[in-house]
Design a protein around this motif. Structure first.
Motif, PDB file in Angstrom:
ATOM      1  N   SER A 168     -11.061   2.540   3.554  1.00 60.58           N
ATOM      2  CA  SER A 168     -10.733   3.454   2.467  1.00 60.58           C
ATOM      3  C   SER A 168     -11.960   4.224   2.003  1.00 60.58           C
ATOM      4  CB  SER A 168     -10.140   2.686   1.276  1.00 60.58           C
ATOM      5  OG  SER A 168      -8.902   2.114   1.629  1.00 60.58           O
ATOM      6  N   HIS A 184       0.847  -1.193   0.000  1.00 57.21           N
ATOM      7  CA  HIS A 184       0.000   0.000   0.000  1.00 57.21           C
ATOM      8  C   HIS A 184       0.879   1.239   0.000  1.00 57.21           C
ATOM      9  CE1 HIS A 184      -2.896   3.038   1.371  1.00 57.21           C
ATOM     10  NE2 HIS A 184      -3.847   2.202   0.956  1.00 57.21           N
ATOM     11  N   ASP A 243      -9.694   5.956  -3.123  1.00 58.55           N
ATOM     12  CA  ASP A 243      -8.321   5.456  -3.048  1.00 58.55           C
ATOM     13  C   ASP A 243      -7.568   6.023  -1.865  1.00 58.55           C
ATOM     14  OD1 ASP A 243      -8.082   8.059  -3.835  1.00 58.55           O
ATOM     15  OD2 ASP A 243      -6.909   7.646  -5.662  1.00 58.55           O
ATOM     16  N   ARG A 244      -8.278   6.624  -0.926  1.00 59.91           N
ATOM     17  CA  ARG A 244      -7.664   7.256   0.244  1.00 59.91           C
ATOM     18  C   ARG A 244      -8.037   6.502   1.512  1.00 59.91           C
ATOM     19  NH1 ARG A 244      -9.145  11.363   4.244  1.00 59.91           N
ATOM     20  NH2 ARG A 244     -11.308  10.888   3.698  1.00 59.91           N
TER      21      ARG A 244
END
Length: 361
Positions: free
Chosen positions: A313, A278, A316-317
């Protein structure tokens, strides 16, 4: 006697002793409920601000010299060990044993006490040894708490500095006083982060959460947030905020509470393991060649060769990171025998990696 009572002067001296790092054991010897109840009453007078709770079965005090689940008493071959505890920060400062230890230590059999309840010698000695090792092993941590790095003043955000904001809950939320301050110094010294220098304690109901780039939730035991506070916190996260959740000492009770809290916060999402590839790890300031676990954490999570973090999440954060292995205990840089935690060096690097991700995303 059947009960215990201290004078105001004795209570004041005991309070100072406990706050200075000492530990007190209250033993009912033959299991007198009158003694146990009076000990509880006295501790509430001596340390009214400190929580009194049942010591959980996975607490280090039950697992230092020997892992203890149940012991033989005069009434049972396998009586689950039980202690009531008073906590100062993460440390057990006082314990109350409702089942007698003294009879076992003396190898005595009080036949004239019809309702006696006490551990047999082997069980009493095993628990006594664990208690002694805990008191000695946690002494440095106790002295750190006593040194005054424990009560950060509530603060307000400075736009030129990065504040460290810790959430207030209805549980034992300030379970590691001073750890946030030490971590801030680590960030300033090693990553040149311009921090506020002290922790801000944040009540979700009253605070303007947007003042803080990320929030920290620490705990020992169960906790909840009411629905309005939960909804406000979710809006903060949806608007770009971050939350780091840490399990003090890595105990099972908080782990369950944290997972329930996250499920309520994100009912439509799953809490998942953050993999080694990640971006949090691959673009962070540090690289990790192993888990960074203490021996106790390695035993709890056998086979792990990388830091253990979970996340939720938002696109995509990563908006939320949960560490079931204690980070804050490692930030304190003192021995804590029996704790499921990261080693001090790993805790600093892992905390710095998480904060770097929060500040750059």
């Amino acid at each position: 006697g059947r009960s215990i009572s201290f004078t105001p002067g004795e209570r004041a001296r005991l309070r100072k002793y406990l706050l200075d790092g000492g530990m007190v054991w209250f033993d009912s010897v033959a299991g007198s409920p009158f003694f146990s109840r009076s000990a509880v009453g006295e501790m509430r007078k001596i340390l009214p601000e400190a929580p009194l709770r049942r010591v959980p079965a996975d607490h280090p005090v039950f697992h230092l010299a020997k892992s203890l689940v149940a012991g033989e008493t005069n009434r049972s071959k396998a009586q689950p060990f039980e202690l009531e505890g008073v906590f100062l920060g993460p440390r057990l400062a006082a314990v109350i044993s409702p089942v007698g230890l003294g009879c076992g230590w003396d190898n005595a059999r009080p036949e004239l006490i019809a309702d006696a309840r006490y551990y047999k010698p082997a069980a009493a000695v095993d628990l006594g040894v664990n208690l002694a090792l805990y008191a000695v092993g946690w002494f440095d941590s106790a002295r750190r708490y006593a040194a005054g790095e424990s009560e950060a003043e509530p603060g307000t955000a400075n736009p030129e500095q990065v504040p460290f904001a810790q959430l207030v809950t209805d549980g034992f939320w300030n379970s590691d006083p001073g750890s946030g301050d030490r971590f801030l110094r680590y960030l300033g010294r090693n990553l040149k982060v311009n921090t506020s220098g002290s922790v801000s304690y944040v009540n979700v109901d009253r605070a303007e959460l947007s003042d803080y780039p990320f929030l920290f939730l620490n705990g020992l035991g169960d906790f909840t947030l009411e629905k309005p506070a939960l909804e406000k916190l979710r809006r903060y996260l949806d608007d770009g905020g971050f939350l780091l959740v840490n399990n003090t000492m890595g105990l099972a009770e908080f782990d369950g509470a944290a997972r329930r809290f996250i499920a309520r916060l994100y009912p439509e999402k799953k809490l998942g393991r953050i993999p080694a590839d990640h971006v949090l790890f691959t673009h962070g300031p540090y690289k990790f060649a192993d888990s960074g676990f203490t021996a106790e954490a390695a035993a709890r999570y056998p086979g792990e060769t990388f830091p253990l973090l979970y996340g939720v999440s938002d696109g995509d954060r990563l908006a939320l990171v949960y560490s079931p292995v204690d980070l804050a205990g490692g930030w304190q840089q003192v021995p804590r025998p029996g704790s499921v935690m990261y080693l001090s060096s790993a805790a600093g690097r892992l905390g710095g990696t998480i904060v770097t991700y929060f500040l750059t995303h």
